[in-house]
Design an enzyme around this catalytic site. Structure first.
Site, mmCIF file in Angstrom:
data_model
loop_
_atom_site.group_PDB
_atom_site.id
_atom_site.type_symbol
_atom_site.label_atom_id
_atom_site.label_comp_id
_atom_site.label_asym_id
_atom_site.label_seq_id
_atom_site.Cartn_x
_atom_site.Cartn_y
_atom_site.Cartn_z
ATOM 1 N NE ARG A 1 0.972 -2.713 -4.603
ATOM 2 C CZ ARG A 1 -0.182 -2.500 -4.013
ATOM 3 N NH1 ARG A 1 -1.307 -3.016 -4.515
ATOM 4 N NH2 ARG A 1 -0.281 -1.799 -2.928
ATOM 5 N N GLY A 2 1.523 -5.304 -2.101
ATOM 6 C CA GLY A 2 0.560 -5.228 -1.008
ATOM 7 C C GLY A 2 0.838 -6.417 -0.091
ATOM 8 C CG ASP B 1 3.725 -3.126 3.913
ATOM 9 O OD1 ASP B 1 3.191 -2.015 3.752
ATOM 10 O OD2 ASP B 1 3.818 -3.974 3.000
ATOM 11 C CG ASN C 1 1.070 1.457 5.004
ATOM 12 O OD1 ASN C 1 0.944 0.355 4.457
ATOM 13 N ND2 ASN C 1 0.357 2.494 4.632
HETATM 14 O O1 MRU Z 1 5.266 -1.425 -2.073
HETATM 15 P P1 MRU Z 1 3.844 -1.916 -1.968
HETATM 16 O O2 MRU Z 1 2.959 -1.426 -3.062
HETATM 17 O O3 MRU Z 1 3.801 -3.412 -1.779
HETATM 18 O O4 MRU Z 1 3.300 -1.263 -0.608
HETATM 19 C C1 MRU Z 1 1.994 -1.576 -0.197
HETATM 20 C C2 MRU Z 1 1.579 -0.907 1.060
HETATM 21 O O5 MRU Z 1 2.338 -0.212 1.700
HETATM 22 C C3 MRU Z 1 0.205 -1.227 1.568
HETATM 23 O O6 MRU Z 1 -0.343 -0.115 2.224
HETATM 24 C C4 MRU Z 1 0.283 -2.399 2.561
HETATM 25 O O7 MRU Z 1 1.013 -3.444 2.031
HETATM 26 C C5 MRU Z 1 -1.068 -2.878 2.965
HETATM 27 S S1 MRU Z 1 -1.908 -3.694 1.641
HETATM 28 C C6 MRU Z 1 -3.385 -4.269 2.273
#
Ligand code: MRU
Length: 334
Positions: free
Chosen positions: A46-47, A233, A243
């Site tokens: 994720r991220g 995101d 985000n």
């Molecule tokens: O649901 P996730 O864990 O994928 O969400 C991740 C985030 O919101 C992060 O802040 C974003 O993707 C930036 S990662 C460099």
């Protein structure tokens, strides 16, 4: 040593299962693209940048598995992979970049096309590593010894192909010998702050204090936060930023308390096709992520649930964007 969330091992992809952290560090090898899609949906990986990289590798696995390098098949597989998670633009950005490359080489032999997809996926991975470095270097100039910085969710090595975006800035400050203190929001409902950010920073020897999301306001009022830094995101043309859910509340608090609010993201997170945050599709997660904690019910059976994975912070709450191309001003006026 910075942890590797994604690695290509021959014609397989190795992912660190982030759902098991911090108690277990389990790596899994994937040779089936459908399983990579499931891993993205389950948040094993994720991220935003890490989703883009793993999706790119998933396309290589998919084309190899189906053994069909026709344009129709590649486009069909690309659409299937793109549907894994809707909000992080890095996913469609990575897949579209590969499609564009492939489109220019359709006269080639099938094995050449497959090779091209693998090497473009590897290039996206490597470029992300370098972009993280540059974000870290540009961003570190905004911070000094003695700063105490609030962050939300996880934006580190686990979320990218390198040292991270917002956490990349923090790692760079640390490497430069700046004495910084990070406050990490736990990030309900899936606890990326508690399970992942606290784990990464502690491992790196950076001072980190964990708080639940509803404690940030009090800390700010007490004058204990000098800056906020988060990832993204999707950033639309007008600077609105999607985000992790809870980011918007932190941005409002930062504005009220006169604390700078920075968004750190590579250029691959900037969506040049979307005008404003109102157009961003926000992923809705299963109600069970809110009503259960590690499988244990924490709410009455059958209760109605609100469970968006992300929110949108309007540009006017953002002080600046820290990108791999430098610092770009946000719309926030003091
Ligand atoms: O649901 P996730 O864990 O994928 O969400 C991740 C985030 O919101 C992060 O802040 C974003 O993707 C930036 S990662 C460099």
């Amino acid at each position: 040593m910075i942890v590797k969330a994604i690695e290509r091992v021959g014609d397989k992809i190795r992912l660190l299962d982030q759902t098991r952290l911090p108690s277990e560090e389990i790596y899994r090898d994937y040779d089936d693209y459908k399983e990579v899609i499931e891993a993205i949906k389950r948040l094993e990986v994720r991220g935003a940048p890490a989703i883009g990289i793993s999706a790119a590798y998933a396309l290589a696995l998919a084309v190899g598995q189906t053994g069909d390098t026709s344009r129709a098949n590649i486009v069909k597989l690309a659409e299937e992979i793109k549907a894994a998670r809707p909000t992080a633009v890095n996913l469609s950005w990575a897949i579209d970049r590969i499609l564009e490359k492939v489109n220019k080489s359709f006269s080639g032999k099938p094995e050449d096309i497959l090779q091209l997809i693998w090497s473009e996926a590897a290039a996206i991975h490597e470029e992300d590593r370098l972009m993280c470095r540059r974000i870290g270097e540009f961003g570190a100039d905004l911070f000094k010894s003695g700063d105490s910085i609030l962050t939300h969710c996880n934006t580190g090595a686990l979320a990218t192909g390198g040292i991270g975006t917002a956490l990349g800035v923090i790692y760079t400050c640390h490497q430069q010998g700046k004495n910084i203190h990070v406050y990490a929001d736990e990030t309900r409902p899936l606890l990326q702050g508690a399970r992942l950010t606290a784990w990464e920073l502690k491992k790196a020897g950076i001072r980190v204090t964990l708080l639940t999301d509803n404690m940030a306001g009090m800390l700010m009022r007490q004058g204990k936060i000098s800056q906020v830094i988060v990832g993204a995101d999707r950033i639309t043309k007008n600077g609105d930023t999607a985000n992790k859910i809870g980011t918007y509340s932190v941005a409002v608090l930062a504005k009220v308390h006169g604390i700078p609010f920075y968004v750190a993201a590579p250029m691959s997170t900037f969506d040049r096709t979307t005008e404003t945050g109102d157009e961003i599709e926000i992923e809705q997660r299963s109600p069970a992520e809110v009503t259960r904690l590690f499988g244990t019910p924490i709410a009455p059976e059958g209760i109605e649930v609100f469970s968006p994975a992300f929110d949108v912070t309007p540009d006017e709450l953002i002080t600046a964007f820290i990108t791999d191309e430098g610092i770009k001003p946000g719309g926030r006026k003091e």
